[in-house]
Design a protein around this motif. Structure first.
Motif, PDB file in Angstrom:
ATOM      1  N   ILE A   1      -3.941 -38.499  12.320  1.00 28.58           N
ATOM      2  CA  ILE A   1      -3.979 -37.152  12.904  1.00 28.58           C
ATOM      3  C   ILE A   1      -4.813 -37.134  14.180  1.00 28.58           C
ATOM      4  O   ILE A   1      -4.431 -36.513  15.188  1.00 28.58           O
ATOM      5  CB  ILE A   1      -4.478 -36.127  11.867  1.00 28.58           C
ATOM      6  CG1 ILE A   1      -3.418 -35.969  10.772  1.00 28.58           C
ATOM      7  CG2 ILE A   1      -4.800 -34.786  12.518  1.00 28.58           C
ATOM      8  CD1 ILE A   1      -3.901 -35.241   9.541  1.00 28.58           C
ATOM      9  N   LEU A   2      -5.959 -37.814  14.170  1.00 26.66           N
ATOM     10  CA  LEU A   2      -6.766 -37.902  15.385  1.00 26.66           C
ATOM     11  C   LEU A   2      -6.009 -38.614  16.505  1.00 26.66           C
ATOM     12  O   LEU A   2      -6.087 -38.213  17.667  1.00 26.66           O
ATOM     13  CB  LEU A   2      -8.091 -38.609  15.104  1.00 26.66           C
ATOM     14  CG  LEU A   2      -9.154 -37.789  14.390  1.00 26.66           C
ATOM     15  CD1 LEU A   2     -10.343 -38.668  14.007  1.00 26.66           C
ATOM     16  CD2 LEU A   2      -9.604 -36.623  15.248  1.00 26.66           C
ATOM     17  N   SER A   3      -5.274 -39.652  16.159  1.00 25.83           N
ATOM     18  CA  SER A   3      -4.493 -40.376  17.163  1.00 25.83           C
ATOM     19  C   SER A   3      -3.422 -39.484  17.782  1.00 25.83           C
ATOM     20  O   SER A   3      -3.232 -39.469  19.002  1.00 25.83           O
ATOM     21  CB  SER A   3      -3.838 -41.612  16.541  1.00 25.83           C
ATOM     22  OG  SER A   3      -4.809 -42.528  16.122  1.00 25.83           O
TER      23      SER A   3
ATOM     24  N   ILE B   1       8.857 -37.296  23.767  1.00 22.56           N
ATOM     25  CA  ILE B   1       8.867 -38.633  23.174  1.00 22.56           C
ATOM     26  C   ILE B   1       7.671 -38.793  22.236  1.00 22.56           C
ATOM     27  O   ILE B   1       7.811 -39.286  21.111  1.00 22.56           O
ATOM     28  CB  ILE B   1       8.860 -39.720  24.270  1.00 22.56           C
ATOM     29  CG1 ILE B   1      10.189 -39.714  25.031  1.00 22.56           C
ATOM     30  CG2 ILE B   1       8.573 -41.096  23.673  1.00 22.56           C
ATOM     31  CD1 ILE B   1      10.187 -40.540  26.307  1.00 22.56           C
ATOM     32  N   HIS B   2       6.496 -38.345  22.673  1.00 24.89           N
ATOM     33  CA  HIS B   2       5.301 -38.416  21.824  1.00 24.89           C
ATOM     34  C   HIS B   2       5.475 -37.562  20.571  1.00 24.89           C
ATOM     35  O   HIS B   2       5.039 -37.948  19.483  1.00 24.89           O
ATOM     36  CB  HIS B   2       4.050 -37.974  22.591  1.00 24.89           C
ATOM     37  CG  HIS B   2       3.660 -38.896  23.703  1.00 24.89           C
ATOM     38  ND1 HIS B   2       3.404 -40.232  23.517  1.00 24.89           N
ATOM     39  CD2 HIS B   2       3.463 -38.666  25.012  1.00 24.89           C
ATOM     40  CE1 HIS B   2       3.079 -40.790  24.668  1.00 24.89           C
ATOM     41  NE2 HIS B   2       3.112 -39.850  25.591  1.00 24.89           N
ATOM     42  N   ALA B   3       6.111 -36.403  20.708  1.00 29.04           N
ATOM     43  CA  ALA B   3       6.320 -35.525  19.548  1.00 29.04           C
ATOM     44  C   ALA B   3       7.254 -36.169  18.529  1.00 29.04           C
ATOM     45  O   ALA B   3       6.998 -36.102  17.318  1.00 29.04           O
ATOM     46  CB  ALA B   3       6.870 -34.170  20.006  1.00 29.04           C
ATOM     47  N   VAL B   4       8.298 -36.816  19.002  1.00 29.35           N
ATOM     48  CA  VAL B   4       9.219 -37.508  18.086  1.00 29.35           C
ATOM     49  C   VAL B   4       8.487 -38.654  17.397  1.00 29.35           C
ATOM     50  O   VAL B   4       8.602 -38.838  16.169  1.00 29.35           O
ATOM     51  CB  VAL B   4      10.475 -38.008  18.836  1.00 29.35           C
ATOM     52  CG1 VAL B   4      11.296 -38.953  17.972  1.00 29.35           C
ATOM     53  CG2 VAL B   4      11.323 -36.828  19.288  1.00 29.35           C
ATOM     54  N   ALA B   5       7.725 -39.418  18.174  1.00 28.06           N
ATOM     55  CA  ALA B   5       6.958 -40.529  17.581  1.00 28.06           C
ATOM     56  C   ALA B   5       5.986 -40.004  16.527  1.00 28.06           C
ATOM     57  O   ALA B   5       5.826 -40.613  15.460  1.00 28.06           O
ATOM     58  CB  ALA B   5       6.209 -41.292  18.671  1.00 28.06           C
ATOM     59  N   ALA B   6       5.350 -38.879  16.805  1.00 31.47           N
ATOM     60  CA  ALA B   6       4.414 -38.290  15.843  1.00 31.47           C
ATOM     61  C   ALA B   6       5.134 -37.904  14.556  1.00 31.47           C
ATOM     62  O   ALA B   6       4.618 -38.143  13.453  1.00 31.47           O
ATOM     63  CB  ALA B   6       3.718 -37.073  16.456  1.00 31.47           C
ATOM     64  N   CYS B   7       6.318 -37.334  14.673  1.00 27.10           N
ATOM     65  CA  CYS B   7       7.087 -36.958  13.476  1.00 27.10           C
ATOM     66  C   CYS B   7       7.461 -38.187  12.658  1.00 27.10           C
ATOM     67  O   CYS B   7       7.374 -38.166  11.422  1.00 27.10           O
ATOM     68  CB  CYS B   7       8.340 -36.179  13.868  1.00 27.10           C
ATOM     69  SG  CYS B   7       7.982 -34.522  14.500  1.00 27.10           S
ATOM     70  N   VAL B   8       7.857 -39.253  13.338  1.00 28.07           N
ATOM     71  CA  VAL B   8       8.196 -40.499  12.637  1.00 28.07           C
ATOM     72  C   VAL B   8       6.976 -41.046  11.906  1.00 28.07           C
ATOM     73  O   VAL B   8       7.050 -41.428  10.727  1.00 28.07           O
ATOM     74  CB  VAL B   8       8.771 -41.548  13.619  1.00 28.07           C
ATOM     75  CG1 VAL B   8       8.879 -42.920  12.973  1.00 28.07           C
ATOM     76  CG2 VAL B   8      10.120 -41.088  14.157  1.00 28.07           C
ATOM     77  N   VAL B   9       5.837 -41.055  12.582  1.00 29.81           N
ATOM     78  CA  VAL B   9       4.599 -41.566  11.974  1.00 29.81           C
ATOM     79  C   VAL B   9       4.181 -40.697  10.790  1.00 29.81           C
ATOM     80  O   VAL B   9       3.767 -41.217   9.751  1.00 29.81           O
ATOM     81  CB  VAL B   9       3.481 -41.661  13.037  1.00 29.81           C
ATOM     82  CG1 VAL B   9       2.117 -41.874  12.407  1.00 29.81           C
ATOM     83  CG2 VAL B   9       3.786 -42.778  14.028  1.00 29.81           C
ATOM     84  N   LEU B  10       4.291 -39.392  10.928  1.00 30.24           N
ATOM     85  CA  LEU B  10       3.933 -38.497   9.824  1.00 30.24           C
ATOM     86  C   LEU B  10       4.846 -38.718   8.619  1.00 30.24           C
ATOM     87  O   LEU B  10       4.380 -38.759   7.472  1.00 30.24           O
ATOM     88  CB  LEU B  10       3.974 -37.040  10.285  1.00 30.24           C
ATOM     89  CG  LEU B  10       2.887 -36.638  11.287  1.00 30.24           C
ATOM     90  CD1 LEU B  10       3.162 -35.240  11.833  1.00 30.24           C
ATOM     91  CD2 LEU B  10       1.503 -36.721  10.665  1.00 30.24           C
ATOM     92  N   ALA B  11       6.137 -38.881   8.871  1.00 27.67           N
ATOM     93  CA  ALA B  11       7.075 -39.129   7.767  1.00 27.67           C
ATOM     94  C   ALA B  11       6.787 -40.470   7.101  1.00 27.67           C
ATOM     95  O   ALA B  11       6.763 -40.575   5.863  1.00 27.67           O
ATOM     96  CB  ALA B  11       8.517 -39.092   8.290  1.00 27.67           C
ATOM     97  N   LEU B  12       6.523 -41.491   7.911  1.00 28.69           N
ATOM     98  CA  LEU B  12       6.203 -42.802   7.359  1.00 28.69           C
ATOM     99  C   LEU B  12       4.901 -42.755   6.561  1.00 28.69           C
ATOM    100  O   LEU B  12       4.803 -43.343   5.486  1.00 28.69           O
ATOM    101  CB  LEU B  12       6.110 -43.833   8.492  1.00 28.69           C
ATOM    102  CG  LEU B  12       5.972 -45.296   8.091  1.00 28.69           C
ATOM    103  CD1 LEU B  12       7.142 -45.747   7.222  1.00 28.69           C
ATOM    104  CD2 LEU B  12       5.859 -46.155   9.338  1.00 28.69           C
TER     105      LEU B  12
END
Length: 126
Positions: free
Chosen positions: A60-62, A34-45
């Motif tokens: 990135i630190l977060s 779940i955290h990995a998917v959220a990270a991908c969404v945040v990176l894309a945004l």
């Protein structure tokens, strides 16, 4: 006590162990996925909104902070379950405290994301 000399092969092997741990984390821990998917969404945004260098650093630190907390929590839980498979209030306390660490990291990351993304998204709408 005699210190051991630097051994490149041993250092490279430690990387193999670390990547194996990452593979286990993503394969076996639902919250890590779940955290990995959220990270991908945040990176894309972040890419779409063209974040500044400082904003990228915060994001990135977060992501790293939450991922590291999740890995440590998973390790603590696995060790606790291995050493004490039956219900134990002391082990429950340890596991709950480790989970609280992940929650603190995730809420901190969420707050950082809100502070960065909400003004940018609002500016796009106005």
């Amino acid at each position: 006590m005699r210190s051991r000399r630097f051994n490149l092969t041993a250092r490279l092997q430690s990387l193999v162990y670390a990547f194996n741990g990452l593979k286990i984390l993503l394969r076996e821990e639902h919250n890590a996925r779940i955290h990995a998917v959220a990270a991908c969404v945040v990176l894309a945004l972040g890419y779409m909104l063209q974040l500044s260098q400082n904003e990228w650093i915060a994001i990135i630190l977060s992501i790293g902070f939450v991922s590291a907390a999740e890995a440590l929590n998973s390790a603590i839980e696995a060790l606790a379950d291995y050493t004490c498979p039956e219900h134990n209030t002391g082990i429950k306390k340890v596991k709950d405290l480790a989970a609280a660490g992940v929650l603190i990291a995730a809420l901190t990351a969420l707050l950082i994301a809100v502070l960065i993304f909400i003004p940018k998204l609002y500016a796009m709408l106005v």
